[in-house]
Scaffold this motif. Structure first.
Motif, mmCIF file in Angstrom:
data_model
loop_
_atom_site.group_PDB
_atom_site.id
_atom_site.type_symbol
_atom_site.label_atom_id
_atom_site.label_comp_id
_atom_site.label_asym_id
_atom_site.label_seq_id
_atom_site.Cartn_x
_atom_site.Cartn_y
_atom_site.Cartn_z
ATOM 1 N N HIS A 54 13.828 44.623 17.934
ATOM 2 C CA HIS A 54 14.540 45.891 17.795
ATOM 3 C C HIS A 54 15.931 45.679 17.189
ATOM 4 O O HIS A 54 16.360 46.419 16.305
ATOM 5 N N GLN A 55 16.603 44.674 17.662
ATOM 6 C CA GLN A 55 17.962 44.431 17.165
ATOM 7 C C GLN A 55 17.939 43.897 15.732
ATOM 8 O O GLN A 55 18.811 44.232 14.920
ATOM 9 N N LEU A 56 16.936 43.096 15.424
ATOM 10 C CA LEU A 56 16.827 42.613 14.046
ATOM 11 C C LEU A 56 16.648 43.774 13.076
ATOM 12 O O LEU A 56 17.180 43.765 11.970
ATOM 13 N N LYS A 57 15.919 44.757 13.534
ATOM 14 C CA LYS A 57 15.714 45.910 12.665
ATOM 15 C C LYS A 57 17.041 46.627 12.370
ATOM 16 O O LYS A 57 17.313 47.024 11.235
ATOM 17 N N ILE A 58 17.833 46.754 13.401
ATOM 18 C CA ILE A 58 19.154 47.376 13.216
ATOM 19 C C ILE A 58 19.999 46.560 12.245
ATOM 20 O O ILE A 58 20.619 47.101 11.325
ATOM 21 N N LEU A 59 19.986 45.253 12.432
ATOM 22 C CA LEU A 59 20.768 44.382 11.553
ATOM 23 C C LEU A 59 20.266 44.429 10.120
ATOM 24 O O LEU A 59 21.038 44.333 9.164
ATOM 25 N N LYS A 60 18.962 44.576 9.987
ATOM 26 C CA LYS A 60 18.405 44.625 8.644
ATOM 27 C C LYS A 60 18.734 45.951 7.956
ATOM 28 O O LYS A 60 19.086 45.980 6.779
ATOM 29 N N THR A 61 18.627 47.014 8.728
ATOM 30 C CA THR A 61 18.962 48.336 8.181
ATOM 31 C C THR A 61 20.398 48.373 7.673
ATOM 32 O O THR A 61 20.694 48.978 6.649
ATOM 33 N N SER A 62 21.264 47.704 8.400
ATOM 34 C CA SER A 62 22.660 47.707 7.969
ATOM 35 C C SER A 62 22.963 46.560 7.013
ATOM 36 O O SER A 62 24.116 46.276 6.710
ATOM 37 N N LYS A 63 21.907 45.901 6.574
ATOM 38 C CA LYS A 63 22.020 44.887 5.512
ATOM 39 C C LYS A 63 22.876 43.669 5.857
ATOM 40 O O LYS A 63 23.511 43.078 4.988
ATOM 41 N N LEU A 64 22.876 43.324 7.135
ATOM 42 C CA LEU A 64 23.573 42.109 7.514
ATOM 43 C C LEU A 64 22.619 40.931 7.538
ATOM 44 O O LEU A 64 23.030 39.784 7.410
ATOM 45 N N VAL A 65 21.341 41.202 7.711
ATOM 46 C CA VAL A 65 20.331 40.154 7.603
ATOM 47 C C VAL A 65 19.248 40.614 6.639
ATOM 48 O O VAL A 65 19.122 41.788 6.328
ATOM 49 N N ASN A 66 18.495 39.645 6.194
ATOM 50 C CA ASN A 66 17.336 39.921 5.369
ATOM 51 C C ASN A 66 16.196 39.071 5.885
ATOM 52 O O ASN A 66 16.410 38.182 6.710
ATOM 53 N N SER A 67 14.998 39.331 5.395
ATOM 54 C CA SER A 67 13.870 38.572 5.907
ATOM 55 C C SER A 67 12.847 38.315 4.818
ATOM 56 O O SER A 67 12.817 39.001 3.793
ATOM 57 N N LYS A 68 12.022 37.317 5.074
ATOM 58 C CA LYS A 68 10.901 37.027 4.183
ATOM 59 C C LYS A 68 9.757 36.564 5.066
ATOM 60 O O LYS A 68 9.963 35.972 6.127
ATOM 61 N N ARG A 69 8.549 36.857 4.650
ATOM 62 C CA ARG A 69 7.412 36.414 5.440
ATOM 63 C C ARG A 69 6.968 35.036 4.969
ATOM 64 O O ARG A 69 6.945 34.749 3.767
ATOM 65 N N GLU A 70 6.619 34.206 5.960
ATOM 66 C CA GLU A 70 6.090 32.882 5.656
ATOM 67 C C GLU A 70 4.910 32.668 6.585
ATOM 68 O O GLU A 70 5.083 32.290 7.742
ATOM 69 N N GLY A 71 3.731 32.916 6.067
ATOM 70 C CA GLY A 71 2.542 32.800 6.908
ATOM 71 C C GLY A 71 2.589 33.787 8.031
ATOM 72 O O GLY A 71 2.836 34.972 7.812
ATOM 73 N N LYS A 72 2.392 33.305 9.248
ATOM 74 C CA LYS A 72 2.390 34.209 10.389
ATOM 75 C C LYS A 72 3.796 34.656 10.775
ATOM 76 O O LYS A 72 3.975 35.662 11.450
ATOM 77 N N SER A 73 4.755 33.870 10.333
ATOM 78 C CA SER A 73 6.132 34.134 10.778
ATOM 79 C C SER A 73 6.910 35.007 9.801
ATOM 80 O O SER A 73 6.575 35.103 8.621
ATOM 81 N N VAL A 74 7.935 35.605 10.326
ATOM 82 C CA VAL A 74 8.915 36.268 9.475
ATOM 83 C C VAL A 74 10.246 35.559 9.673
ATOM 84 O O VAL A 74 10.683 35.372 10.809
ATOM 85 N N ILE A 75 10.809 35.135 8.568
ATOM 86 C CA ILE A 75 12.045 34.361 8.623
ATOM 87 C C ILE A 75 13.226 35.271 8.346
ATOM 88 O O ILE A 75 13.229 35.995 7.362
ATOM 89 N N TYR A 76 14.193 35.213 9.224
ATOM 90 C CA TYR A 76 15.413 36.017 9.042
ATOM 91 C C TYR A 76 16.567 35.130 8.621
ATOM 92 O O TYR A 76 16.663 33.970 9.021
ATOM 93 N N PHE A 77 17.443 35.706 7.830
ATOM 94 C CA PHE A 77 18.641 34.956 7.405
ATOM 95 C C PHE A 77 19.781 35.930 7.136
ATOM 96 O O PHE A 77 19.558 37.121 6.896
ATOM 97 N N LEU A 78 20.978 35.423 7.183
ATOM 98 C CA LEU A 78 22.154 36.260 6.934
ATOM 99 C C LEU A 78 22.137 36.749 5.502
ATOM 100 O O LEU A 78 21.813 35.993 4.583
ATOM 101 N N ALA A 79 22.507 38.000 5.324
ATOM 102 C CA ALA A 79 22.435 38.587 3.996
ATOM 103 C C ALA A 79 23.774 38.540 3.287
ATOM 104 O O ALA A 79 23.855 38.810 2.095
#
Lengths: 98, 98
Positions: A54-79
DNA sequence: TAAACATATGAACAAATGTTCATATGAATA
DNA sequence: TATTCATATGAACATTTGTTCATATGTTTA
């Protein structure tokens, strides 16, 4: 199109809201290390998967983090480079008076 | 006595909470100009006296502003140099993407 | 393709937060 | 000292916010 200073300050408050919750700031701080998947983040900050998601979604919406999918996982990183500057600056303030 | 990184991050979230409300950040920004009494602040940011007073109390409790009495008025001023740095840094971030 | 693993999401709930309204407190002045 | 000006504060209220629980979605592998 130029924004008024009032608009900027309102945006600014919105920005700081992201840092104003301990779960979110722990996530951001955790990601200073480098990119991580959700499970890792959960372990690092000792929070449930749902809460973190839930919190990652908030951070992503506000463009502080971004993500990419890698297989089963989703990788988050600072944007944004500013994230680390803002945390560093606050950290300095907090650690100053003890 | 050393605090754990977790404690620091919790304090950090607390710090950022002060900047995470538009009334408070307007007050802080207003005080970058220099010290002002409550009435002036109210006019500058166009908020009621009560609302401003309540928020000033929060800012004072968290030691971001200080005050002194001068006759009938109470003058508020920034208590910390970091305040301007933190606002400046956030402002930069916000103004970057438009 | 069924099962297992990883992540996302909606609903519900409790807690925290900000404003308003009414009023109290403190200080200057007529 | 009664009045006026300036600020502070408590209670009530509505809103926002974060977590949990249950479950859905997406991806790999047996």
């Amino acid at each position: 199109m130029e924004s008024s200073i009032e608009d900027v300050l309102i945006d600014l408050a919105e920005l700081f809201k992201n840092f104003a919750d301990s779960t979110r700031i722990k996530i951001l701080y955790d990601l200073l290390d480098g990119e991580k998947n959700v499970t890792e983040i959960c372990e690092d900050i000792d929070m449930t998967q749902s809460a973190v998601s839930h919190q990652l979604k908030i951070l992503k919406t506000s463009k502080l983090v971004n993500s990419k999918r890698e297989g089963k996982s989703v990788i988050y990183f600072l944007a944004d480079d500013h994230v680390s500057s803002i945390i560093a600056m606050g950290k300095e303030h907090v650690e100053e008076d003890e």
